[in-house]
Design a protein around this motif. Structure first.
Motif, mmCIF file in Angstrom:
data_model
loop_
_atom_site.group_PDB
_atom_site.id
_atom_site.type_symbol
_atom_site.label_atom_id
_atom_site.label_comp_id
_atom_site.label_asym_id
_atom_site.label_seq_id
_atom_site.Cartn_x
_atom_site.Cartn_y
_atom_site.Cartn_z
ATOM 1 N N PHE A 89 20.528 14.245 55.973
ATOM 2 C CA PHE A 89 21.574 14.765 55.088
ATOM 3 C C PHE A 89 22.143 13.614 54.262
ATOM 4 N N ILE A 90 22.627 13.926 53.084
ATOM 5 C CA ILE A 90 23.188 12.901 52.212
ATOM 6 C C ILE A 90 24.659 13.225 51.962
ATOM 7 N N ASN A 91 25.527 12.282 52.309
ATOM 8 C CA ASN A 91 26.959 12.428 52.076
ATOM 9 C C ASN A 91 27.370 11.627 50.855
ATOM 10 N N LEU A 92 28.172 12.234 50.010
ATOM 11 C CA LEU A 92 28.596 11.612 48.761
ATOM 12 C C LEU A 92 30.114 11.461 48.717
ATOM 13 N N ARG A 93 30.550 10.320 48.179
ATOM 14 C CA ARG A 93 31.971 10.136 47.892
ATOM 15 C C ARG A 93 32.118 9.944 46.389
ATOM 16 N N LEU A 94 33.101 10.625 45.828
ATOM 17 C CA LEU A 94 33.261 10.622 44.375
ATOM 18 C C LEU A 94 34.412 9.724 43.946
ATOM 19 N N ASP A 95 34.307 9.209 42.755
ATOM 20 C CA ASP A 95 35.340 8.362 42.179
ATOM 21 C C ASP A 95 36.625 9.155 41.964
ATOM 22 N N GLY A 96 37.767 8.467 42.120
ATOM 23 C CA GLY A 96 39.053 9.147 41.990
ATOM 24 C C GLY A 96 39.258 9.811 40.640
ATOM 25 N N ALA A 97 38.665 9.235 39.602
ATOM 26 C CA ALA A 97 38.818 9.815 38.264
ATOM 27 C C ALA A 97 38.231 11.213 38.178
ATOM 28 N N VAL A 98 37.255 11.509 39.038
ATOM 29 C CA VAL A 98 36.636 12.834 39.034
ATOM 30 C C VAL A 98 37.662 13.898 39.401
ATOM 31 N N TRP A 99 38.477 13.602 40.395
ATOM 32 C CA TRP A 99 39.480 14.581 40.848
ATOM 33 C C TRP A 99 40.581 14.742 39.816
ATOM 34 N N GLN A 100 40.905 13.678 39.127
ATOM 35 C CA GLN A 100 41.889 13.773 38.052
ATOM 36 C C GLN A 100 41.350 14.639 36.912
ATOM 37 N N ASP A 101 40.046 14.514 36.663
ATOM 38 C CA ASP A 101 39.416 15.344 35.626
ATOM 39 C C ASP A 101 39.459 16.828 35.992
ATOM 40 N N VAL A 102 39.398 17.113 37.300
ATOM 41 C CA VAL A 102 39.473 18.507 37.749
ATOM 42 C C VAL A 102 40.820 19.098 37.367
ATOM 43 N N THR A 103 41.891 18.358 37.633
ATOM 44 C CA THR A 103 43.232 18.836 37.282
ATOM 45 C C THR A 103 43.331 19.116 35.786
ATOM 46 N N LYS A 104 42.807 18.202 34.983
ATOM 47 C CA LYS A 104 42.841 18.391 33.532
ATOM 48 C C LYS A 104 42.018 19.607 33.124
ATOM 49 N N ALA A 105 40.867 19.792 33.763
ATOM 50 C CA ALA A 105 40.005 20.930 33.425
ATOM 51 C C ALA A 105 40.702 22.254 33.728
ATOM 52 N N VAL A 106 41.427 22.307 34.834
ATOM 53 C CA VAL A 106 42.152 23.534 35.179
ATOM 54 C C VAL A 106 43.172 23.864 34.097
ATOM 55 N N LEU A 107 43.908 22.854 33.651
ATOM 56 C CA LEU A 107 44.930 23.089 32.636
ATOM 57 C C LEU A 107 44.307 23.431 31.289
ATOM 58 N N ASP A 108 43.205 22.773 30.958
ATOM 59 C CA ASP A 108 42.537 23.053 29.682
ATOM 60 C C ASP A 108 41.971 24.469 29.639
#
Length: 581
Positions: A89-108
């Motif tokens: 199995f492959i586990n991935l950790r994402l950069d913090g900016a990705v989660w900030q982009d999610v918040t912006k995408a929700v508002l957009d």
């Protein structure tokens, strides 16, 4: 923005590169590759099974494939670490900016966030409630109505063209019983003493129907034989009951697109047309069925019947479609009804039945498969029983209905929003306990309150921010600098927001709207956790004194939560609360 779909595309691209390089063979089936949240959040942000599902068809070891994939995935700016775990199995950790982009995408994207074109405009017929028109809807119908309506909304959210349909069972003997019961109330309205025999409907709900019949025909039917009034009273009573049922559904905020009358199938050649279709396929024959299970041979009287060869399509036994007297069985008009759905061009059918229809599932699926030549799927969902409690005791039956607790009883007691949400806190095929006291508690144990409270808290923040002169318009919040939303509690909320598009698609694909209710509770829990931590850590509070920019960033995250909660509640048919009272 579906972040999980984006990362899956990244994985697929890496696999395709390996194929071009020759390290993986061409022609592999990539459909089983998934990217999903890991079972243990400590393992990372996302996990993929790519190496595991490709190993056998590729003739390679899972870890070898995983090691090669990790090297490619780690080169993407969104991925901070990619690690192989266990057998591959492959586990991935994402950069913090990705989660900030999610918040912006929700508002957009606003209310469009999470919507998809998965359904590609396919026409789906969702038939639900379909109660006999003999009285008001009861609590069992309530669960079916809520489930069917939420499922229809969920499918629309996922890009399907949905028709909500009610099948009026007005062709059977039970409607004659209704007519006789209404006639008794009609006589009663004329001052006659009447007695309700066994098998009639004694509920008070027929009193106004009898009065209405009197107002319409006067004493025309008094002391008249049944053949004079039965058919006319039957039609009148059915219309009255359907008006009552429509009112019941309206109380629950359920609106049907189409009502289909079973009676319209009789004497119109529509049943015959459906059976002829099956005859043309060699699926109708004269034969004798085996004894029912549990019957001794000497108790069984075999007789030749007209049968549908449903065993050719997965049923346990072939099914009678015509009685020995030449009249149709109950199954025949149901076949014709589904044949009509198929002729209307639906790409998929969904039937929502009560728990007592379990034995009907295989035969109905067989009929649709035969009629559509297995081209149109039908999914039959059974809604299990609802047990009502009040103060820890079983809720007493309705005097108005005579024999059962009505939908109106429930909605009048707790409201439509609570009723709808609670009915979706269990999977449809699991029994559900509905306690009138517990569903109105203001506590974490009450999911309705917990989710509504999260939405109301966001609006409380917005009101206070406006009072403080902070611009909290959506464009302003979407443009805010979100880089300081890096605390674990804030990131957890953003991660949960990222799951919404994926969750909505899974729920639509599996026809399980209860998943939406579960998700909303989890999102609310993460939001309340962030709120409560702000009581101790000033830096986590949504309003930062003297710092409008930071406040706007934090409020942007809160507003994103409200957007998703509102969308999810909309699918469930629940109005989001802006303040709790």
């Amino acid at each position: 923005m579906n972040l999980f779909a984006q990362i899956r595309s990244l994985v697929l691209t890496a696999v395709e590169e390996m194929q071009k390089e020759g390290s993986l063979p061409e022609g592999l089936n990539l459909a089983p590759i998934t990217v999903e949240p890991p079972r243990d959040p400590l393992h990372g942000d996302m996990a993929t099974n790519a190496a595991m599902v490709l190993a056998k068809p590729a003739g390679q070891k899972p870890r070898d494939i995983a090691d090669a994939l990790v090297a490619k995935l780690a080169s993407d700016d969104r991925i901070t670490t990619a690690e192989v775990a266990g057998p591959g199995f492959i586990n991935l950790r994402l950069d913090g900016a990705v989660w900030q982009d999610v918040t912006k995408a929700v508002l957009d994207q606003g209310a469009e966030y999470g919507r998809s074109d998965m359904g590609a405009g396919q026409k789906v017929n969702v038939e639900y409630v379909s109660a006999n028109p003999t009285g008001p809807l009861h609590v069992g119908h309530t669960r079916g109505a809520v489930f069917g309506d939420a499922l229809a909304s969920l499918l629309q959210f996922a890009g399907y063209d949905v028709t909500r349909e009610y099948y009026i069972n007005d062709g059977g003997a039970q409607v004659d019983v209704l007519a006789r019961s209404v006639y008794l109330r009609y006589l009663e309205a004329h001052g006659r003493d009447v007695e309700f025999a066994d098998g009639t409907y004694p509920g008070d709900y027929l009193v106004p129907v009898g009065e209405a019949l009197k107002n319409m025909v006067g004493d025309e039917y008094v002391d008249q034989p049944e053949d004079v009034w039965l058919e006319k009273v039957r039609t009148f009573a059915t219309d009255q009951m359907m008006d009552l049922i429509r009112e019941d559904l309206a109380r629950l905020n359920v609106t049907m697109d189409h009502f289909f009358s079973e009676k319209s199938l009789y004497g119109t050649g529509r049943i015959e047309a459906a059976i002829d279709d099956l005859k043309g396929k060699g699926l109708i024959y004269r034969g004798t069925l085996e004894p029912p299970k549990g019957k001794l041979p000497e108790d069984w009287e075999p007789r030749e019947q007209t049968l549908f060869k449903s065993t050719d399509y997965g049923d346990d036994v072939d099914r009678p479609i015509m009685k020995s007297d030449g009249s149709w069985t109950y199954f025949a008009p149901d076949i014709a009804y589904h044949y009509d759905k198929l002729t209307r061009g639906f790409d998929a059918l969904i039937d929502v039945f009560g728990a007592d229809h379990g034995g009907y599932v295989k035969r109905m699926k067989a009929a649709v498969a035969a009629l559509s030549e297995a081209k149109v799927p039908v999914d039959i969902k059974l809604c299990q029983l609802v047990k009502l409690y009040k103060n820890g005791e079983p809720f007493k039956m309705s005097k108005r209905a005579g024999t059962f607790v009505t939908l109106r009883d429930v909605v009048d007691e707790v409201g439509s929003d609570v009723t709808r949400f609670v009915m979706l806190t269990r999977k449809n095929d699991a029994p559900l306990d509905f306690d009138f006291e517990k569903v109105q508690e203001q506590s974490k144990d009450n999911p309705v309150f917990y989710v509504q409270y999260a939405h109301a808290r966001v609006h409380s923040v917005l009101r206070k921010a406006k009072e403080a002169g902070i611009d909290v318009s959506i464009p302003t919040l979407a443009a805010a600098d979100l880089s300081n939303l890096s605390h674990e509690a804030e990131v957890n909320v953003a991660k949960k927001l990222a799951e919404w598009p994926r969750l909505a698609e899974i729920a639509a694909r599996t026809h399980e709207p209860h998943r939406v209710a579960f998700y909303l509770y989890e999102l609310a829990s993460d939001f309340h956790s962030l709120w409560n931590r702000g009581n101790d850590e000033v830096s986590l509070r949504f309003l930062q004194d003297g710092d409008a920019a930071t406040s706007q960033a934090k409020i942007a995250l809160a507003q994103a939560v409200a957007v998703v909660i509102s969308a999810g509640l909309g699918i469930l048919g629940v109005k989001p609360a802006e303040e709790m009272r």
